[in-house]
Structures are given as structure tokens and as C-alpha cells.
Motif scaffolding. Structure first.
Motif, PDB file in Angstrom:
ATOM      1  N   ALA A 142       0.828  -1.210   0.000  1.00 14.65           N
ATOM      2  CA  ALA A 142       0.000   0.000   0.000  1.00 14.65           C
ATOM      3  C   ALA A 142       0.859   1.256   0.000  1.00 14.65           C
ATOM      4  N   LEU A 143       1.959   1.213   0.713  1.00 12.55           N
ATOM      5  CA  LEU A 143       2.859   2.365   0.759  1.00 12.55           C
ATOM      6  C   LEU A 143       3.509   2.609  -0.597  1.00 12.55           C
ATOM      7  N   LEU A 144       3.974   1.547  -1.250  1.00 11.52           N
ATOM      8  CA  LEU A 144       4.614   1.695  -2.557  1.00 11.52           C
ATOM      9  C   LEU A 144       3.617   2.035  -3.661  1.00 11.52           C
ATOM     10  N   ALA A 145       2.353   1.697  -3.483  1.00  4.82           N
ATOM     11  CA  ALA A 145       1.328   1.974  -4.494  1.00  4.82           C
ATOM     12  C   ALA A 145       0.657   3.333  -4.306  1.00  4.82           C
ATOM     13  N   HIS A 146       1.023   4.062  -3.261  1.00  2.92           N
ATOM     14  CA  HIS A 146       0.385   5.350  -2.972  1.00  2.92           C
ATOM     15  C   HIS A 146       0.571   6.309  -4.146  1.00  2.92           C
ATOM     16  N   ARG A 147      -0.497   6.993  -4.510  1.00  2.18           N
ATOM     17  CA  ARG A 147      -0.487   7.902  -5.656  1.00  2.18           C
ATOM     18  C   ARG A 147      -0.786   9.328  -5.214  1.00  2.18           C
ATOM     19  N   ALA A 151       0.397   9.919 -10.561  1.00  3.72           N
ATOM     20  CA  ALA A 151       1.755   9.377 -10.398  1.00  3.72           C
ATOM     21  C   ALA A 151       1.904   8.627  -9.085  1.00  3.72           C
ATOM     22  N   ARG A 152       2.630   7.486  -9.155  1.00  3.81           N
ATOM     23  CA  ARG A 152       2.976   6.760  -7.933  1.00  3.81           C
ATOM     24  C   ARG A 152       4.196   7.431  -7.302  1.00  3.81           C
ATOM     25  N   VAL A 153       4.109   7.712  -6.026  1.00  3.72           N
ATOM     26  CA  VAL A 153       5.199   8.380  -5.308  1.00  3.72           C
ATOM     27  C   VAL A 153       6.471   7.537  -5.356  1.00  3.72           C
ATOM     28  N   ALA A 154       6.338   6.218  -5.218  1.00  2.00           N
ATOM     29  CA  ALA A 154       7.501   5.323  -5.181  1.00  2.00           C
ATOM     30  C   ALA A 154       8.278   5.320  -6.497  1.00  2.00           C
ATOM     31  N   ASP A 155       7.638   5.727  -7.602  1.00  2.00           N
ATOM     32  CA  ASP A 155       8.350   5.780  -8.879  1.00  2.00           C
ATOM     33  C   ASP A 155       9.371   6.915  -8.920  1.00  2.00           C
ATOM     34  N   PHE A 156       9.269   7.848  -7.983  1.00  2.00           N
ATOM     35  CA  PHE A 156      10.210   8.955  -7.917  1.00  2.00           C
ATOM     36  C   PHE A 156      11.286   8.734  -6.856  1.00  2.00           C
ATOM     37  N   LEU A 157      11.295   7.543  -6.278  1.00  2.00           N
ATOM     38  CA  LEU A 157      12.319   7.172  -5.299  1.00  2.00           C
ATOM     39  C   LEU A 157      13.181   6.058  -5.870  1.00  2.00           C
TER      40      LEU A 157
END
Length: 177
Positions: A142-147, A151-157
Motif C-alpha cells: 500500500a505504501l509503494l502503491a500510494h499515488r 503518479a505513484r510516489v515510489a516511482d520517484f524514489l
């Protein structure tokens, strides 16, 4: 779901209890204790044949110990498996940690390794490599899928560094723009 709902989530709060929040914010460094890993994952991996599992992290490697009890044997056979971090994939295509199984004592039995791995839905094992899909880990998915918007936030990490130290996993986060 807003970002504030994420902070109210009990699973997220439990994860933050094990973290040193100041280091996460100032140095972009997180720490996950072996107690947290044992409580969330290792305690669920055992069964009637594979039991008494324990996990320890040392400098540069981890060690999983336990016992195997087969019906035909009158006693349980202890085993120990040593592993190290082989690589990390943390991008928009996937978020996986690859662990290289270095040594299994007293016998290197693939069926024992597969048996333990089969019990954990986010792990896979092939040719001496253990793959942990972070997007399938119950508390992280759920944390990695947060949008935020589309945009997914995890895609920028990105995960710049991941090491095993005495009693913990230490990772450093980076930002991708």
C-alpha cells in the motif's frame, strides 16, 4: 486515500516505530531491525516440516537457521543458510531485492530452500538467487502503491544502497526527477 490517511494507517505506524525518523528525513537513510523482519515474515514461514526459524543479520550477510523434521527421520535436522545482497531493482518497472544464497549447512538441499520460500508469497527462488518482490510485501504494498494524482510516489524514489549490518538492514533512498 490522502497522504494523511497513510500516516494514520496502523501498519505504517508500526513500520515507523522501528525506524529512526530523523535519519530518514535528514540522511534519507532507513533501518529495518531483524526483530521486525522476524515478527512480520519469518514467524509465518515455518510449518510442520520446517520449524524453529530464526534470522540474524551480520556485517555483509544474513543467516537463516532452523530445523527440518521429516516423517521418516526420528529427529529434527538443524540447518543454516547464509545469504548476501546480490542486487537491487528499485524503479518504475519493479521493486525487488535479490539475495544470493552462499552457503547451506549441513546439506545444500534445494527442496528445503524451496519449501521455506513457498510459504512466503512475495519470495521466489531459482538457481541460488532469492528474489523478494517488495510490491507484494503485505505492509509495503500500500505504501509503494500510494499515488499523488496520476503518479505513484515510489516511482520517484530509488534505493541507492542496501546493506546488511549487525542486527539490521540499512538502506539509502534517492530521489529521481
Amino acid at each position: 486515500m490522502s497522504i494523511f490517511d497513510t500516516f494514520r494507517n496502523p501498519a505504517f505506524r508500526d513500520l515507523l516505530k522501528d525506524q529512526r525518523l530523523k535519519e530518514l528525513l535528514t540522511r534519507r537513510e532507513f533501518r529495518i531491525s531483524e526483530e521486525y523482519i522476524h515478527r512480520e515474515f519469518i514467524s509465518r514461514a515455518g510449518d510442520d516440516e520446517v520449524r524453529s526459524l530464526a534470522l540474524r543479520f551480520r556485517d555483509g550477510f544474513g543467516e537463516l537457521t532452523g530445523e527440518v523434521k521429516k516423517r521418516l527421520l526420528p529427529f529434527a535436522v538443524p540447518f543454516a543458510a547464509r545469504f548476501a545482497i546480490h542486487g537491487v531493482e528499485f524503479n518504475a518497472m519493479g521493486k525487488r531485492v535479490y539475495l544470493r544464497v552462499e552457503e547451506v549447512k549441513p546439506l545444500d538441499l534445494d527442496w528445503v530452500t524451496r519449501r521455506v520460500v513457498e510459504r512466503v508469497p512475495f519470495l521466489a527462488y531459482r538457481d541460488g538467487l532469492l528474489v523478494c518482490d517488495l510490491e507484494r510485501v503485505p505492509r509495503l504494498d500500500a505504501l509503494l502503491a500510494h499515488r499523488v494524482g496520476p503518479a505513484r510516489v515510489a516511482d520517484f524514489l530509488t534505493l541507492r544502497d542496501l546493506t546488511l549490518r549487525n542486527g539490521e538492514i540499512v538502506g539509502r533512498l534517492g530521489v529521481v526527477l
